[in-house]
Motif scaffolding. Sequence first.
Motif, PDB file in Angstrom:
ATOM      1  N   LEU A   7       1.024  -1.109   0.147  1.00  0.00           N
ATOM      2  CA  LEU A   7      -0.065   0.064   0.168  1.00  0.00           C
ATOM      3  C   LEU A   7       1.065   1.130   0.036  1.00  0.00           C
ATOM      4  N   PHE A   8       0.339   2.199  -0.775  1.00  0.00           N
ATOM      5  CA  PHE A   8       1.113   3.519  -0.599  1.00  0.00           C
ATOM      6  C   PHE A   8       0.522   4.568   0.188  1.00  0.00           C
ATOM      7  N   VAL A   9       0.666   4.972   1.251  1.00  0.00           N
ATOM      8  CA  VAL A   9       0.206   5.781   2.164  1.00  0.00           C
ATOM      9  C   VAL A   9       0.729   7.268   1.965  1.00  0.00           C
ATOM     10  N   THR A  10      -0.271   8.261   1.516  1.00  0.00           N
ATOM     11  CA  THR A  10       0.058   9.275   1.248  1.00  0.00           C
ATOM     12  C   THR A  10       0.723  10.312   2.451  1.00  0.00           C
ATOM     13  N   LYS A  11       1.305  11.507   2.099  1.00  0.00           N
ATOM     14  CA  LYS A  11       1.903  12.350   3.076  1.00  0.00           C
ATOM     15  C   LYS A  11       0.740  12.871   3.980  1.00  0.00           C
ATOM     16  N   ALA A  12      -0.566  13.093   3.444  1.00  0.00           N
ATOM     17  CA  ALA A  12      -1.620  13.464   4.130  1.00  0.00           C
ATOM     18  C   ALA A  12      -1.984  12.465   5.057  1.00  0.00           C
ATOM     19  N   GLU A  13      -2.281  11.259   4.617  1.00  0.00           N
ATOM     20  CA  GLU A  13      -2.768  10.240   5.381  1.00  0.00           C
ATOM     21  C   GLU A  13      -1.608   9.960   6.602  1.00  0.00           C
ATOM     22  N   LEU A  14      -0.436   9.819   6.521  1.00  0.00           N
ATOM     23  CA  LEU A  14       0.697   9.788   7.480  1.00  0.00           C
ATOM     24  C   LEU A  14       0.377  10.808   8.532  1.00  0.00           C
ATOM     25  N   ARG A  15       0.094  11.990   8.082  1.00  0.00           N
ATOM     26  CA  ARG A  15       0.047  13.071   8.748  1.00  0.00           C
ATOM     27  C   ARG A  15      -1.258  13.037   9.936  1.00  0.00           C
ATOM     28  N   SER A  16      -2.114  12.369   9.177  1.00  0.00           N
ATOM     29  CA  SER A  16      -3.565  12.575   9.955  1.00  0.00           C
ATOM     30  C   SER A  16      -3.809  11.312  10.757  1.00  0.00           C
ATOM     31  N   GLN A  17      -2.689  10.139  10.983  1.00  0.00           N
ATOM     32  CA  GLN A  17      -2.825   9.152  11.620  1.00  0.00           C
ATOM     33  C   GLN A  17      -3.334   9.429  12.946  1.00  0.00           C
ATOM     34  N   HIS A  18      -4.130   8.850  13.545  1.00  0.00           N
ATOM     35  CA  HIS A  18      -4.334   9.006  15.281  1.00  0.00           C
ATOM     36  C   HIS A  18      -3.229   8.277  15.920  1.00  0.00           C
TER      37      HIS A  18
END
Length: 639
Positions: free
Chosen positions: A627-638
């Motif tokens: 899976l590729f996790v975008t920069k926005a998704e990484l920064r929004s992780q709980h």
Amino acid sequence: MEGALVTSNFSMSDLYPAKANAAHAPRSRRLSYISPAASSAAAPNPSYRRRKGTSPPPPSAAATATVLTSPPKPVEQQETEEHLVDTSTNNATGTRVATARTSRATDAPRSSRPRRRPTASLQAAFCNALEEAINTFVDPPVLRPSVDPRHVLSANFAPVDELPPTPCPVVRGVIPRCLAGGAYIRNGPNPQHLPRGPHHLFDGDGMLHSLLLPTAPDSDPVLCSRYVQTYKYIVERNAGEPVLPNVFSGFHGLAGMARGAVTAARVLTGQMNPMEGVGLANTSLAVFGGRLYALGESDLPYAVRVDPATGEVTTLGRCDFGGRLSMGMTAHPKKDPITGELFAFRYGPMPPFVTYFRFDPAGNKGADVPIFSVKQPSFLHDFAVTEHYAIFPEIQIVMNPMGMVVGGGSPVGADPGMVPRLGVIPKYAADESEMRWFEVPGFNMMHSVNAWEEAGGEEIVMVAPNILSIEHTLERMELIHASVELVRINLRTGNVTRTPLAAANLDFGVINPGCLGRRNRYGYFGVGDPMPKIGGVAKLDFDRAGHGDCTVARRDFGPGCFAGEPFFVPDDVEGNGDEDDGYVVCYVHDEGTGDNRFVVMDAQSPELDIVAEVQLPSRVPYGFHGLFVTKAELRSQHQ
């Protein structure tokens, strides 16, 4: 273990080198949440150290096995708990256990105080002796090469050590801007301990290989490889040896029944508690509801986190979504790119054999929809969704636990007399009353690629590889041939038609994730050489269906070079919005030189041109899904 696994026989002394540095950190009590600050410091597996004198990597910061249901504690409270020891009662056994809590610093130096080797209890030693007898006299692995560890765990299937965040140079081209700040993560099996007896590729502990790509051009990508700290992993790490059974290889005929008795003895004596989960989390990953999950269909999802600043990978805990999810969940959920909802299911050997459910965009699980019209329990690994429907395959790989008892075979195997079916149910159904089944003889789908609706919703179109030699799916995987087909189901007439799209052995297909459930044109597939090794990537044009081979682009990695599943990342920065405007990424291993690279290919070019390569500092074994996790998704992780 950098090279092939070589053992002359299966004596205990050969399979279990001394574990002088094994950590002694018993399982924690069952909590709603344990933060990374409260992690157990796991000593790396000494069996897999590369060279004598080589320093092992620092321990992972991953948490111990817990059920994750509530928010984390404030950082200040986490810090006050560091270096504490909690003593609590193990509900499964009634014994008192202690859990050491360590510093949050994942790269902290190891204590100079020598660690004691875990001392096996009398009950554990007895169970180990029984298993050794079974593996020596009843079911020697050498009699079944497909589950002989000397064969299964050889070459680049051999396990590797954990790797702390390590910089990697870009040795070719430039990382595209749409990848900057994101992470490509590949999941796969990586056994923590050398197996006592039979071992199937599917039996390995899950390990995540995460490559964090830099946002600045002058910075290096960072590779980090960490185990998913499942309940199984923690129990066996603390014991310093295998404890839970190998599901895919261990239960076969008389030996399977004997191993089942040993497992029961381990449960009764408190060595393991199957209620805490028996899964491996070694198959795939998914992002939804603000969290990243490692998935394996035999257990609940495990919440994990990739630090967007350092690249460190941690395990947050086993997640039951507020008690609404039980038993397990598919490793292939489908996320609707428009609504943000996630659709999933679970399956098992007891009715209802399939249960369908969904999550809202915030990650809240909805009600279960049991599907009782499934005739018998089959190996339902994947499914498909359209804008309005979910499609379930019933294939010729079936579960038959009595087959082990009566027929002396495996509880999971091929049933050539069964006629495969496809079941169609409205995506938002409250029950199975509108479920319709369509017989599709000879169509055995293990992975779906995409599905959509045509003719005003009157027809469903699905693209999926069809396993032509289904009897080799669990054994002799190198003999598998998968033919990609386009299946058309007319909901008004009930007619089903099938159109082959390519002659090559293709599987692990991916598309632009923004097209999931809607009509799309292109798919990217791994070229089996043989499966599960991927010798190249082929691009198919679905619009060419019915006009010969639909392959429009292909890249072969060269002699002795193999990859895992490709993944498509759309170019949402400099792209023009076309479906195939983006990049195909994967890890590639050169079996001749031992070289390992992360490869970025132009998805629109006729030969899938390589535009960037990253030299990896450690071998990445062949695995399953990424899976590729975008920069926005990484920064929004709980947290």
